[in-house]
Scaffold this active site. Structure first.
Site, PDB file in Angstrom:
ATOM      1  N   THR A 175      39.816  84.511  38.590  1.00 54.02           N
ATOM      2  CA  THR A 175      39.700  83.103  38.958  1.00 54.02           C
ATOM      3  C   THR A 175      40.992  82.533  39.541  1.00 54.02           C
ATOM      4  OG1 THR A 175      38.084  82.828  37.198  1.00 54.02           O
ATOM      5  CG2 THR A 175      39.217  80.846  37.922  1.00 54.02           C
ATOM      6  N   VAL A 215      27.334  81.928  34.022  1.00 50.84           N
ATOM      7  CA  VAL A 215      28.349  80.958  34.432  1.00 50.84           C
ATOM      8  C   VAL A 215      29.478  81.023  33.419  1.00 50.84           C
ATOM      9  CG1 VAL A 215      28.869  78.519  34.795  1.00 50.84           C
ATOM     10  CG2 VAL A 215      26.676  79.453  35.559  1.00 50.84           C
ATOM     11  N   THR A 272      42.354  80.640  33.777  1.00 50.60           N
ATOM     12  CA  THR A 272      41.843  81.860  34.399  1.00 50.60           C
ATOM     13  C   THR A 272      41.710  82.920  33.318  1.00 50.60           C
ATOM     14  OG1 THR A 272      42.382  83.644  35.968  1.00 50.60           O
ATOM     15  CG2 THR A 272      44.235  82.481  35.005  1.00 50.60           C
ATOM     16  N   GLY A 273      40.754  83.837  33.499  1.00 55.73           N
ATOM     17  CA  GLY A 273      40.611  84.895  32.505  1.00 55.73           C
ATOM     18  C   GLY A 273      39.175  85.122  32.101  1.00 55.73           C
TER      19      GLY A 273
END
Length: 298
Positions: A158, A187, A209-210
């Site tokens: 991301t 999602v 992010t991750g």
């Protein structure tokens, strides 16, 4: 007047041959957002401009270059949040949309909500977003990895951005192509306020992010923002948020932070994390793929 912008290209493993591309991509994104801020543009405009650069770069896992699900298709999630009114907009599981961050911003400006799948795609098309055949967002490298079921060594992740404008408004944005071979319809955290992003002018703004399934239960972005209380430096708050995640769940994550003073912070527990930032106190943008290489002023 303090201006600041920070971007991330994902908490991930970055192979030696991809270091330069990750740094170049983050630098280009910072430059795009910084140009907006220095011309008097809003933080929302700057975040959108920076993320559009990353979405168009196949080095990163957002739009062009996104991961492929089990059916070999790209499905994108993105969201944006503004810290003054707490306005936000999000899209999830969209296909054939070149810049989902722009659609998320349009939603935020119109009426905060999340739109998903073909309804979000219809909204994007009706509002003049750049549309394309869904196959156009599959990069050659990603297709080869998926088709041959290769182990992805340089695992993309991301991307996101946080900015502070001349009016003192903070905005956070996050955009993703999800996980390689994810189930269609999945999602992650990126489109979810509080997990993938958060902005509150009184404290700061964050993009994460991750591993979404690890980020969501610890509400990572909001957790990081809460740690900014008592005038804690964003670098410390970011590390505390990652430590909280590590202590409660298994998974890799990273986050970028700006506080209302324009101070910068970032932390991660993956091998690497692409990051770049610029503030009025710096002579030129700083870009990194490892935290040890950076020296943040406290």
């Amino acid at each position: 007047m303090t201006l600041a912008i920070i971007v991330h290209g994902g908490a991930k493993s970055i192979s030696e041959d991809k270091v330069a591309a990750n740094k170049a991509g983050c630098l280009a994104a910072v430059d795009a957002g910084w140009a907006v801020l220095t011309k008097g543009g809003t933080a929302a405009e700057a975040v959108e401009a920076a993320i559009r650069v990353l979405e168009a770069d196949p080095t990163f896992n957002a739009s062009l270059g996104a991961s492929l699900n089990t059916e070999g298709e790209v499905a994108l999630d993105a969201a944006i949040m503004e810290g003054d009114t707490l306005g936000w907009g999000a899209v999830a599981a969209v296909q054939g949309v070149r810049h989902p961050i722009s659609v998320a911003r349009k939603i935020m400006d119109e009426k905060p909500r999340m739109l998903v799948a073909h309804h979000a795609e219809r909204f994007a098309a009706d509002n003049g977003a750049e549309m394309c055949a869904k196959e156009d967002l599959i990069s050659h490298e990603t297709w080869q990895e998926w088709k041959e079921e290769q182990e992805v060594l340089d695992r993309p992740n991301t991307i996101g951005c946080v900015a502070l404008d001349a009016s003192g408004i903070l905005v956070a944005g996050t955009s993703t192509g999800g996980l390689m071979n994810q189930q269609p319809g999945r999602v992650g955290d990126s489109a979810i306020v509080g997990s993938g992003l958060y902005a509150d002018n009184k404290l700061g703004a964050c993009s994460t992010t991750g591993d979404g399934e690890s980020i969501i239960p610890v509400v990572l972005a909001k957790t990081a923002i809460d740690f900014l209380s008592a005038d804690r430096h964003p670098d410390e708050a970011a590390q505390m948020a990652i430590n909280t995640l590590k202590s409660k769940v298994t998974g890799e994550a990273g986050c970028i932070l700006l506080d209302h003073q324009g101070r910068v912070g970032w932390a991660y527990n993956s091998q690497d994390m692409a990051c770049g930032y610029m503030t009025t106190e710096l002579d030129k943008p700083a870009v990194f793929t490892k935290k040890e290489a950076s020296a943040l002023s406290h």
